[in-house]
Design a protein around this motif. Sequence first.
Motif, PDB file in Angstrom:
ATOM      1  N   LEU B 158       0.860  -1.182   0.000  1.00  0.00           N
ATOM      2  CA  LEU B 158       0.000   0.000   0.000  1.00  0.00           C
ATOM      3  C   LEU B 158       0.896   1.232   0.000  1.00  0.00           C
ATOM      4  CD1 LEU B 158      -2.784   1.386   0.296  1.00  0.00           C
ATOM      5  CD2 LEU B 158      -2.489   1.216   2.773  1.00  0.00           C
ATOM      6  N   LEU B 159       0.709   2.112  -0.980  1.00  0.00           N
ATOM      7  CA  LEU B 159       1.475   3.351  -1.043  1.00  0.00           C
ATOM      8  C   LEU B 159       0.543   4.523  -0.796  1.00  0.00           C
ATOM      9  CD1 LEU B 159       3.606   2.739  -4.286  1.00  0.00           C
ATOM     10  CD2 LEU B 159       4.079   1.987  -1.958  1.00  0.00           C
ATOM     11  N   LEU B 160       0.942   5.407   0.106  1.00  0.00           N
ATOM     12  CA  LEU B 160       0.115   6.567   0.426  1.00  0.00           C
ATOM     13  C   LEU B 160       0.928   7.820   0.125  1.00  0.00           C
ATOM     14  CD1 LEU B 160      -0.916   5.099   3.876  1.00  0.00           C
ATOM     15  CD2 LEU B 160      -2.441   5.284   1.932  1.00  0.00           C
ATOM     16  N   ASP B 161       0.498   8.578  -0.896  1.00  0.00           N
ATOM     17  CA  ASP B 161       1.262   9.748  -1.325  1.00  0.00           C
ATOM     18  C   ASP B 161       0.666  11.007  -0.703  1.00  0.00           C
ATOM     19  OD1 ASP B 161       2.908  11.518  -2.564  1.00  0.00           O
ATOM     20  OD2 ASP B 161       2.046  11.281  -4.565  1.00  0.00           O
ATOM     21  N   GLU B 162       1.184  11.433   0.418  1.00  0.00           N
ATOM     22  CA  GLU B 162       0.683  12.594   1.160  1.00  0.00           C
ATOM     23  C   GLU B 162      -0.842  12.587   1.222  1.00  0.00           C
ATOM     24  OE1 GLU B 162       2.651  16.115   1.213  1.00  0.00           O
ATOM     25  OE2 GLU B 162       4.478  15.417   0.255  1.00  0.00           O
ATOM     26  N   PRO B 163      -1.436  11.504   1.706  1.00  0.00           N
ATOM     27  CA  PRO B 163      -2.884  11.371   1.593  1.00  0.00           C
ATOM     28  C   PRO B 163      -3.647  12.379   2.455  1.00  0.00           C
ATOM     29  CG  PRO B 163      -2.022   9.649   2.990  1.00  0.00           C
ATOM     30  CD  PRO B 163      -0.837  10.379   2.425  1.00  0.00           C
ATOM     31  N   LEU B 164      -3.001  12.948   3.449  1.00  0.00           N
ATOM     32  CA  LEU B 164      -3.722  13.830   4.354  1.00  0.00           C
ATOM     33  C   LEU B 164      -3.411  15.293   4.086  1.00  0.00           C
ATOM     34  CD1 LEU B 164      -3.105  11.725   7.589  1.00  0.00           C
ATOM     35  CD2 LEU B 164      -4.965  11.553   5.946  1.00  0.00           C
ATOM     36  N   GLY B 165      -2.593  15.539   3.045  1.00  0.00           N
ATOM     37  CA  GLY B 165      -2.105  16.890   2.782  1.00  0.00           C
ATOM     38  C   GLY B 165      -3.201  17.911   2.533  1.00  0.00           C
ATOM     39  N   ALA B 166      -4.337  17.467   1.954  1.00  0.00           N
ATOM     40  CA  ALA B 166      -5.365  18.428   1.577  1.00  0.00           C
ATOM     41  C   ALA B 166      -6.438  18.577   2.650  1.00  0.00           C
ATOM     42  CB  ALA B 166      -5.997  17.996   0.251  1.00  0.00           C
ATOM     43  N   LEU B 167      -6.241  17.937   3.806  1.00  0.00           N
ATOM     44  CA  LEU B 167      -7.305  17.961   4.822  1.00  0.00           C
ATOM     45  C   LEU B 167      -6.927  18.885   5.972  1.00  0.00           C
ATOM     46  CD1 LEU B 167      -7.890  14.117   4.919  1.00  0.00           C
ATOM     47  CD2 LEU B 167      -9.164  15.816   3.631  1.00  0.00           C
ATOM     48  N   ILE B 177      -5.111   8.088  12.852  1.00  0.00           N
ATOM     49  CA  ILE B 177      -5.410   6.966  13.743  1.00  0.00           C
ATOM     50  C   ILE B 177      -6.146   5.870  12.974  1.00  0.00           C
ATOM     51  CG2 ILE B 177      -6.723   6.313  15.796  1.00  0.00           C
ATOM     52  CD1 ILE B 177      -6.210   9.272  16.743  1.00  0.00           C
ATOM     53  N   GLU B 178      -7.096   6.318  12.128  1.00  0.00           N
ATOM     54  CA  GLU B 178      -7.903   5.413  11.328  1.00  0.00           C
ATOM     55  C   GLU B 178      -7.033   4.578  10.376  1.00  0.00           C
ATOM     56  OE1 GLU B 178     -11.175   5.690  11.662  1.00  0.00           O
ATOM     57  OE2 GLU B 178     -11.959   4.524   9.976  1.00  0.00           O
ATOM     58  N   ILE B 179      -6.130   5.260   9.658  1.00  0.00           N
ATOM     59  CA  ILE B 179      -5.271   4.562   8.699  1.00  0.00           C
ATOM     60  C   ILE B 179      -4.405   3.538   9.427  1.00  0.00           C
ATOM     61  CG2 ILE B 179      -3.281   4.861   7.165  1.00  0.00           C
ATOM     62  CD1 ILE B 179      -4.506   7.501   6.264  1.00  0.00           C
ATOM     63  N   LYS B 180      -3.859   3.966  10.572  1.00  0.00           N
ATOM     64  CA  LYS B 180      -3.010   3.088  11.377  1.00  0.00           C
ATOM     65  C   LYS B 180      -3.791   1.829  11.804  1.00  0.00           C
ATOM     66  CE  LYS B 180       0.550   2.222  13.037  1.00  0.00           C
ATOM     67  NZ  LYS B 180       1.712   1.695  12.439  1.00  0.00           N
ATOM     68  N   ARG B 181      -5.035   2.058  12.286  1.00  0.00           N
ATOM     69  CA  ARG B 181      -5.863   0.956  12.768  1.00  0.00           C
ATOM     70  C   ARG B 181      -6.126  -0.055  11.637  1.00  0.00           C
ATOM     71  NH1 ARG B 181     -11.235  -0.246  12.295  1.00  0.00           N
ATOM     72  NH2 ARG B 181     -11.748   1.696  11.237  1.00  0.00           N
ATOM     73  N   ILE B 182      -6.513   0.477  10.471  1.00  0.00           N
ATOM     74  CA  ILE B 182      -6.846  -0.401   9.348  1.00  0.00           C
ATOM     75  C   ILE B 182      -5.597  -1.136   8.867  1.00  0.00           C
ATOM     76  CG2 ILE B 182      -7.614  -0.399   6.944  1.00  0.00           C
ATOM     77  CD1 ILE B 182      -9.430   2.009   7.792  1.00  0.00           C
ATOM     78  N   GLN B 183      -4.482  -0.411   8.804  1.00  0.00           N
ATOM     79  CA  GLN B 183      -3.235  -1.010   8.332  1.00  0.00           C
ATOM     80  C   GLN B 183      -2.802  -2.150   9.262  1.00  0.00           C
ATOM     81  OE1 GLN B 183       0.066  -0.555   9.810  1.00  0.00           O
ATOM     82  NE2 GLN B 183       1.126  -1.634   8.155  1.00  0.00           N
ATOM     83  N   THR B 190       3.144  -1.063   4.205  1.00  0.00           N
ATOM     84  CA  THR B 190       2.697   0.263   3.796  1.00  0.00           C
ATOM     85  C   THR B 190       3.844   1.248   3.714  1.00  0.00           C
ATOM     86  OG1 THR B 190       0.569  -0.118   4.855  1.00  0.00           O
ATOM     87  CG2 THR B 190       1.164   2.175   4.429  1.00  0.00           C
ATOM     88  N   ILE B 191       3.837   2.053   2.652  1.00  0.00           N
ATOM     89  CA  ILE B 191       4.782   3.166   2.561  1.00  0.00           C
ATOM     90  C   ILE B 191       3.986   4.453   2.473  1.00  0.00           C
ATOM     91  CG2 ILE B 191       6.555   4.273   1.174  1.00  0.00           C
ATOM     92  CD1 ILE B 191       7.522   1.500   0.452  1.00  0.00           C
ATOM     93  N   PHE B 192       4.280   5.340   3.387  1.00  0.00           N
ATOM     94  CA  PHE B 192       3.530   6.565   3.557  1.00  0.00           C
ATOM     95  C   PHE B 192       4.489   7.718   3.278  1.00  0.00           C
ATOM     96  CE2 PHE B 192       1.963   9.998   6.227  1.00  0.00           C
ATOM     97  CZ  PHE B 192       0.586   9.887   6.184  1.00  0.00           C
ATOM     98  N   VAL B 193       4.112   8.613   2.364  1.00  0.00           N
ATOM     99  CA  VAL B 193       4.987   9.744   2.039  1.00  0.00           C
ATOM    100  C   VAL B 193       4.421  11.017   2.649  1.00  0.00           C
ATOM    101  CG1 VAL B 193       5.728  11.259   0.167  1.00  0.00           C
ATOM    102  CG2 VAL B 193       5.939   8.799  -0.073  1.00  0.00           C
TER     103      VAL B 193
END
Lengths: 279, 358
Positions: B158-167, B177-183, B190-193
């Motif tokens: 799973l690659l997450l490219d700054e998924p929270l940048g626009a929020l 917390i949600e992403i962590k829980r699901i992951q 998972t790689i999170f940028v």
Amino acid sequence: MSKSLAPAQSSLRSWLLVAPLLVFLTAFFLVPLAQVAVMSVSDPEWGLGHYVDIATDGFHLRVLGDTFLTALIVSLCCLLLGFPLAYAMAAAPPGLAAAMMVVVTMSFWTSFLVRTYAWMVLLGSRGPVAHLFSWFGFTAPELLFTRFSSTVAMTHILLPYMVLSLYGVLKRIEPSLPRSAASLGAPPSFVIRHVVLPLAAPGIVNGLTLVFVLCLGFYVTPILLGSPREQMVAGVIGQQVEEFLAFGEASAMAVVLLASTLVVLGLYHRRFGLDRLWG
Amino acid sequence: MTKPYLELENLAKSYDGRTHALHSVNLSVAKGEFITFLGPSGSGKTTTLMLIAGFEAASEGEIRVNGASITRVPPHRRDIGIVFQNYALFPHRTALGNVMFPLQMRKMPKAMAAEKARAMLDLVGLARFAERHPREMSGGQQQRVALARALVFDPALLLLDEPLGALDKNLREGLQIEIKRIQRGLGVTTIFVTHDQSEAMAMSDRIVVFEGGRIQQAGAPLEVYNRPANEFVARFVGDSNLLPIRLTDPAAGLGEVAGIGPVRVPAQPGRQAGDRATLLLRPEAFGLPNGEAINAFRMRVGAVVHFGDSALLIGRAGETDVRARLPGLAAQGIAEGTEISLSWSPVSAHLLPAAKES
């Protein structure tokens, strides 16, 4: 009292601004158009005779049918040729995209009489295409003065409208959308069919409508390049005016052509809104 | 570390054949690990992600998943779920249609795909929104749909490219917390940028810090925070005081800092007397000394910034700028312009190689 007049005054002022244009359009467009409409029912005598002729006689119906068929074929050819070009333009780096844009619009700037004559040279019996055929030992088929030649030329002339319509929508598609489709397992052909095409649909409809409507009224190109047996409406109107002085019949056909165009635009307006046609 | 699951070997990328966006990156990731690529823009973190996803071709090096090279596999056959910063949901499909997309690509029967997609929407808390189109959803909801879509086909990565940048901030923390829980629940590697260091600290098993197209440090969040490999990492991750230090007796952990005087630091067996280095002190390492404390010094307070739970004191000790963070209550009596005593515990100090003087 004077205060309550203010909005009326300002609207009067804006009317004054458009007045020159309105006067011009009335004098040189609406009045002659009305004259044509009147002529269609009054020349040589009053009555709806010309319209009855058009609706019943085989020649007129065939001309109308040929016109619509040609417009449809040209629209589809423009779509098939224009889509890959617009897609490549939208995907190209800015410099290359600008260069392609110049090439596409350059043919726009060339007078279309010139472009039509160019096709006469290319497709003529002593032109390069004919030479190519004889090079391979075939006798060149008659290319000029056929539906083929007029379709090719009109496609060429109208292609920029299609490309610009498509380019607008394709450019607005987020680059991450095709990427995310690919990451989710969609092969490239599927990405085009199920992601790019649905998102480009408004541009496709726009392009088809523009090309179709413009093609319906084409005069010079089909006259110079087309088959005398498969004439288009505008050509027949010209012929009737110039050769037979049949102003009434010509006017009636012009009104039918105008009405057909308005029907196409009306359908488009009902579905999408006319203000979006030019992007 | 256990057997590596994702391996990057000498991975390099150059767009023009002369300058490198990425220089020889090496990294091993274990199965189920949550890795964060942290760095400023242009540091190479996103380039690395694009190479793993297959949207860019590597100029050199290998990418392996589970031992098999995917370096030359096209993106649609890599089996990698990606969440983009702008969500990249298909606007002409509903939430359910979006989540079903990867399953349809894998030729799963429609009923089964719908069922699986609904279960995944339920997992991200959007069961009620299945029939909505993306434009009818908030940014946070769209991002959850994107997450569900990237996970529904049990991707290898799973690659997450700054998924929270626009929020906005509150939403970000909820989604972290949600992403962590699901992951965790799914155990997906998972790689999170991100360029947000607090996000990286909060979420990661390991942080990989990028700068200048190179990995500067890879390690657990607290390791990166407490023992940064160099000045860049020290500055980028957390607030810092970086003070030039001259060691007088490295074996005993004694040295001298301009403006502060003699200091005691952890023993430095590898260094020589007279060596210069950079002393890293995090602002929260300081306290108000009671009685005879080691590493005590006087600071003139230039400014006090109160946050309620804590306060940041910005001042000077001699010619040296110091930033100290004290608990809110302890800082309440301190006025700007006064002089106070501060001290720190030797164990909270960390020595970096000497800086080229800036």
